[in-house]
Write a protein that holds these residues in place. Structure first.
Motif, short mmCIF file in Angstrom:
data_model
loop_
_atom_site.label_atom_id
_atom_site.label_comp_id
_atom_site.label_asym_id
_atom_site.label_seq_id
_atom_site.Cartn_x
_atom_site.Cartn_y
_atom_site.Cartn_z
N ALA A 52 47.31 68.24 42.92
CA ALA A 52 46.46 68.06 41.74
C ALA A 52 46.78 66.74 41.04
N ILE A 55 45.33 63.86 43.03
CA ILE A 55 43.87 63.80 42.92
C ILE A 55 43.50 62.98 41.70
N ASP A 108 38.32 72.82 37.23
CA ASP A 108 37.90 73.56 38.42
C ASP A 108 36.54 73.09 38.91
N SER A 110 35.13 70.17 38.46
CA SER A 110 35.22 68.81 38.99
C SER A 110 35.84 68.81 40.39
N ILE A 111 36.89 69.60 40.59
CA ILE A 111 37.53 69.64 41.90
C ILE A 111 36.59 70.24 42.93
N GLN A 115 34.81 68.13 46.46
CA GLN A 115 34.85 68.52 47.87
C GLN A 115 33.72 67.86 48.66
N THR A 126 40.99 67.52 47.60
CA THR A 126 40.25 68.48 46.78
C THR A 126 39.80 69.68 47.60
N MET A 130 41.30 73.48 46.84
CA MET A 130 40.41 74.59 46.48
C MET A 130 40.49 75.72 47.49
#
Length: 233
Positions: A52, A55, A108, A110-111, A115, A126, A130
Motif C-alpha cells: 500500500a 502504491i 478502497d 481508488s485501489i 487495477q 493494486t 486487492m
C-alpha cells in the motif's frame, strides 16, 4: 494493566510502581514483545502495508493527467497539492471538505480503479493487493546484501518481462525494530518494601529481551502467483 495502575505512586515528585507490581510489569513487557513480532510486524501485515505504501509512492511520481479518472476526487486533491501544516492553515476552507471526505472507502475505491491502470508496477501492485496476492517477506538478522537484492530483481524482471528498473519498484528492502522498553532514557522505577527506589532492570533475575530489537527484510512478489489483470482483460 489494572494491577499496574493500582500499584502506581508518586514519591518525591517521581512516578514509581510498588514492588508488588513487579511481575505484572514483566508480563506486560513480554506480552508486548510477542505482540510486536507476531501481530504488529507479522509478515502478512507488513507485506500488505509495504504494498500500500509503495502504491502511494508510485502514484506521486505519475503525472496528474495520467492519474485522472482513477482516484477518488478527495484523494486526488492530496496528490495534486502539497498539504503541509502551513498550507492547511492558509487554505483551511479549501482543504477541509476534501479532508473530511477522505476515508477508507476513498482508498478502497481508488485501489480498485487502479487495477485497470496501464500495465506496469502500479497496476501489478493494486491488482495483487486487492486480490490478496501478497508479496513474500523474508527476515534477516543482518542487512540484505546487494548481491541478494540484484538476484531477486533479475528473477522478477525475467518472470514478468520487465526491465530491472521496473522490477525494483516492486521489490523492497529495509528494517523494522521494536523498542519494547528503553532502559536508557525512561527506566521504570520500582518502590521497594523498604521504601527505596530502584530501576526495574535491577530486579530481573532472568533477563527478558527488552532492548531494541532490529530485524532486516526483503519483500518481493511470490513466484507464479501474481496475475496480470490487463493481459487477461
Amino acid at each position: 494493566h489494572d494491577r499496574i495502575l493500582r500499584m502506581l505512586q508518586v514519591v518525591n515528585d517521581q512516578l514509581v510502581v510498588e514492588e508488588k507490581g513487579l511481575h505484572s510489569i514483566e508480563k506486560f513487557l513480554v506480552a508486548r514483545r510477542i505482540m510486536y513480532w507476531q501481530v504488529y510486524l507479522h509478515k502478512t501485515v507488513l507485506s500488505a502495508e509495504l504494498m500500500a505504501k509503495h502504491i502511494v509512492t508510485l502514484l506521486r511520481r505519475e503525472k496528474a493527467s495520467k492519474r485522472s479518472g482513477f482516484l477518488a476526487p478527495e484523494l486526488e486533491y492530496f496528490f495534486s497539492h502539497t498539504v503541509g501544516l502551513e498550507y492547511f492553515k492558509n487554505n483551511f476552507e479549501d482543504v477541509l471538505p476534501h479532508f473530511e471526505k477522505l476515508d477508507d472507502v476513498s482508498i478502497d475505491y481508488s485501489i480498485k480503479q487502479l487495477q485497470l491502470y496501464p500495465s506496469g508496477p502500479l497496476q501489478f501492485l493494486t491488482f495483487n493487493l486487492m486480490n490478496r496476492i501478497l508479496h513474500k517477506l523474508q527476515w534477516s538478522d543482518s542487512p540484505i546484501e546487494a548481491k541478494v537484492m540484484e538476484e531477486t530483481v533479475n528473477k522478477c524482471a525475467a518472470q514478468y518481462g520487465w526491465t530491472p528498473d521496473e522490477a525494483r519498484k516492486v521489490i523492497w528492502e529495509g528494517s523494522e525494530s521494536n523498542a519494547i522498553y528503553n532502559r536508557d532514557t525512561d527506566e521504570i522505577q520500582i518502590l521497594t518494601k523498604d521504601q527505596v527506589i530502584k530501576p526495574f532492570s535491577s530486579f530481573l533475575e532472568t533477563p527478558i529481551s527488552i532492548a531494541l530489537n532490529r530485524k532486516f527484510f526483503i519483500c518481493y512478489p511470490r513466484k507464479n502467483r501474481a496475475r496480470n489483470h490487463s493481459a487477461e482483460a
